[in-house]
Design a protein around this motif. Structure first.
Motif, PDB file in Angstrom:
ATOM      1  N   MET A  31       0.865  -1.189   0.000  1.00  8.93           N
ATOM      2  CA  MET A  31       0.000   0.000   0.000  1.00  8.93           C
ATOM      3  C   MET A  31       0.893   1.228   0.000  1.00  8.93           C
ATOM      4  N   THR A  32       0.904   1.940  -1.136  1.00 12.35           N
ATOM      5  CA  THR A  32       1.815   3.058  -1.319  1.00 12.35           C
ATOM      6  C   THR A  32       1.033   4.367  -1.439  1.00 12.35           C
ATOM      7  N   ARG A  33       1.432   5.364  -0.695  1.00  8.03           N
ATOM      8  CA  ARG A  33       0.795   6.688  -0.785  1.00  8.03           C
ATOM      9  C   ARG A  33       1.190   7.333  -2.114  1.00  8.03           C
ATOM     10  N   VAL A  34       0.208   7.832  -2.842  1.00  6.01           N
ATOM     11  CA  VAL A  34       0.464   8.491  -4.116  1.00  6.01           C
ATOM     12  C   VAL A  34       0.791   9.956  -3.857  1.00  6.01           C
ATOM     13  N   THR A  35       1.973  10.376  -4.327  1.00  6.70           N
ATOM     14  CA  THR A  35       2.396  11.765  -4.142  1.00  6.70           C
ATOM     15  C   THR A  35       2.690  12.462  -5.460  1.00  6.70           C
ATOM     16  N   ASP A  36       2.611  11.729  -6.565  1.00  9.39           N
ATOM     17  CA  ASP A  36       2.850  12.324  -7.879  1.00  9.39           C
ATOM     18  C   ASP A  36       1.857  13.470  -8.105  1.00  9.39           C
ATOM     19  N   ASP A  37       2.367  14.675  -8.305  1.00 16.06           N
ATOM     20  CA  ASP A  37       1.514  15.859  -8.405  1.00 16.06           C
ATOM     21  C   ASP A  37       0.494  15.744  -9.532  1.00 16.06           C
ATOM     22  N   ARG A  38       0.907  15.200 -10.673  1.00 16.52           N
ATOM     23  CA  ARG A  38      -0.019  15.085 -11.808  1.00 16.52           C
ATOM     24  C   ARG A  38      -1.184  14.168 -11.469  1.00 16.52           C
ATOM     25  N   VAL A  39      -0.871  13.045 -10.829  1.00 13.97           N
ATOM     26  CA  VAL A  39      -1.910  12.082 -10.479  1.00 13.97           C
ATOM     27  C   VAL A  39      -2.839  12.672  -9.428  1.00 13.97           C
ATOM     28  N   VAL A  40      -2.255  13.243  -8.381  1.00 14.59           N
ATOM     29  CA  VAL A  40      -3.057  13.816  -7.297  1.00 14.59           C
ATOM     30  C   VAL A  40      -3.965  14.920  -7.827  1.00 14.59           C
ATOM     31  N   THR A  41      -3.415  15.806  -8.634  1.00  6.80           N
ATOM     32  CA  THR A  41      -4.198  16.920  -9.176  1.00  6.80           C
ATOM     33  C   THR A  41      -5.331  16.419 -10.062  1.00  6.80           C
ATOM     34  N   THR A  42      -5.041  15.428 -10.899  1.00  3.44           N
ATOM     35  CA  THR A  42      -6.060  14.872 -11.794  1.00  3.44           C
ATOM     36  C   THR A  42      -7.221  14.278 -11.005  1.00  3.44           C
ATOM     37  N   ILE A  43      -6.913  13.513  -9.982  1.00  2.00           N
ATOM     38  CA  ILE A  43      -7.953  12.858  -9.181  1.00  2.00           C
ATOM     39  C   ILE A  43      -8.740  13.878  -8.369  1.00  2.00           C
ATOM     40  N   GLU A  44      -8.050  14.801  -7.710  1.00  2.00           N
ATOM     41  CA  GLU A  44      -8.744  15.784  -6.878  1.00  2.00           C
ATOM     42  C   GLU A  44      -9.594  16.725  -7.726  1.00  2.00           C
ATOM     43  N   ARG A  45      -9.114  17.094  -8.902  1.00  2.00           N
ATOM     44  CA  ARG A  45      -9.899  17.971  -9.764  1.00  2.00           C
ATOM     45  C   ARG A  45     -11.218  17.303 -10.167  1.00  2.00           C
ATOM     46  N   PHE A  46     -11.147  16.009 -10.461  1.00  2.00           N
ATOM     47  CA  PHE A  46     -12.355  15.284 -10.866  1.00  2.00           C
ATOM     48  C   PHE A  46     -13.350  15.194  -9.712  1.00  2.00           C
ATOM     49  N   PHE A  47     -12.892  14.750  -8.545  1.00  2.00           N
ATOM     50  CA  PHE A  47     -13.815  14.525  -7.435  1.00  2.00           C
ATOM     51  C   PHE A  47     -14.212  15.809  -6.714  1.00  2.00           C
ATOM     52  N   ASN A  48     -13.518  16.888  -6.969  1.00  2.00           N
ATOM     53  CA  ASN A  48     -13.922  18.186  -6.432  1.00  2.00           C
ATOM     54  C   ASN A  48     -14.737  18.985  -7.439  1.00  2.00           C
ATOM     55  N   GLY A  49     -15.008  18.393  -8.594  1.00  2.00           N
ATOM     56  CA  GLY A  49     -15.779  19.071  -9.623  1.00  2.00           C
ATOM     57  C   GLY A  49     -17.245  19.194  -9.244  1.00  2.00           C
ATOM     58  N   PRO A  50     -17.977  20.097  -9.894  1.00  2.00           N
ATOM     59  CA  PRO A  50     -19.370  20.366  -9.517  1.00  2.00           C
ATOM     60  C   PRO A  50     -20.299  19.179  -9.700  1.00  2.00           C
ATOM     61  N   ASP A  51     -20.003  18.283 -10.636  1.00  2.00           N
ATOM     62  CA  ASP A  51     -20.873  17.131 -10.863  1.00  2.00           C
ATOM     63  C   ASP A  51     -20.786  16.086  -9.756  1.00  2.00           C
ATOM     64  N   ILE A  52     -19.693  16.110  -9.007  1.00  2.00           N
ATOM     65  CA  ILE A  52     -19.435  15.022  -8.068  1.00  2.00           C
ATOM     66  C   ILE A  52     -19.351  15.487  -6.617  1.00  2.00           C
ATOM     67  N   GLU A  53     -18.649  16.551  -6.356  1.00  2.00           N
ATOM     68  CA  GLU A  53     -18.425  16.939  -4.958  1.00  2.00           C
ATOM     69  C   GLU A  53     -19.735  17.150  -4.200  1.00  2.00           C
TER      70      GLU A  53
END
Length: 250
Positions: A1-23
């Motif tokens: 179980m590895t914590r993901v710290t790659d900025d591109r990956v983190v930003t991509t995931i957070e942008r999607f789940f913080n978007g107006p359709d989902i958050e």
């Protein structure tokens, strides 16, 4: 179980789940759960985000898989969501499709996740991640804590290869279905282990139920096409020949 710290990956995931359709939908759900409950998003939706980020295009996302941790197996999820329109799922969870959302939310209590329940494992995020079937799906986003963990997912998507993540294979028919469907959706290659599973461990007693399952889930025309792919796979002399043929297609 590895914590993901790659900025591109983190930003991509957070942008999607913080978007107006989902958050807004996730916050609606969050308010109906105990304060110490976990909302763990796993698998396909995140996988597709990463595939698109790395390779430019991905299968369409239709549903979002949510696991509710920090509660017991007897927690009444239906009562907690009684003001929302939900339907029971085949595996004992609930399916929720908000009227204004393009996505379906499939909810399952973490203690009832098939691997955790079948093998009597502790209902933890670590065991959820370890119990996910394939490496391309082995990533979870803890919504309340805003953390991401993976188990070989990023490398598998980068290398475009489908490999086993979980050491338990409780149902050969279901695993065969998942492997063939993921290959169809992503176009990724099989690893040696998954190739050998499909070509050596699926006997007639498994293939016929697999064919029926594929027809029920995907419809007869697509099921026929996918099962023909299995037939072609079984005609390769060995894994090396399969890899050589796949390489020529690129």
């Amino acid at each position: 179980m590895t914590r993901v710290t790659d900025d591109r990956v983190v930003t991509t995931i957070e942008r999607f789940f913080n978007g107006p359709d989902i958050e807004g939908q996730l916050e609606r759900l969050s308010r109906r759960l105990p304060a110490d409950a976990q909302i763990l998003i796993a698998g396909g939706a995140i996988r597709n985000l990463i595939i698109e980020m790395m390779h430019g295009s991905a299968p369409p996302t239709k549903d979002i898989d949510l696991f509710i941790g920090g509660v017991g197996a007897d927690f009444n999820l239906g009562a907690a969501l009684s003001d929302l329109v939900t339907q029971p799922t085949d595996l004992g969870g609930l399916r929720w499709q908000p009227q204004t959302s393009p996505y379906v939310y499939d909810l399952c209590l973490l203690p009832n996740f098939i691997i955790i329940h079948t093998y009597h494992l502790a209902p933890t995020a670590q065991n959820l991640l370890a119990g996910i079937d394939l490496t391309i799906n082995a990533i979870i986003y803890d919504y309340r804590h805003r953390t991401i963990h993976e188990n070989g997912c990023l490398a598998s998507i980068r290398d475009q290869i489908i490999d086993f993540n979980c050491q338990f294979l409780p149902d050969k028919c279901l695993i065969g279905y998942r492997l063939l469907l993921m290959a169809y959706k992503t176009g990724f290659r099989f690893s040696k282990a998954t190739f050998q599973f499909l070509t050596q461990r699926l006997d007639f007693g498994t293939v016929e139920p697999l064919k029926r399952l594929m027809q029920v889930k995907q419809g007869k025309p697509l099921a026929k096409s996918i099962m023909q792919r299995l037939d072609r796979l079984c005609k390769y002399a060995n894994y090396s020949v399969y890899l050589e043929t796949e390489s020529r297609k690129k």
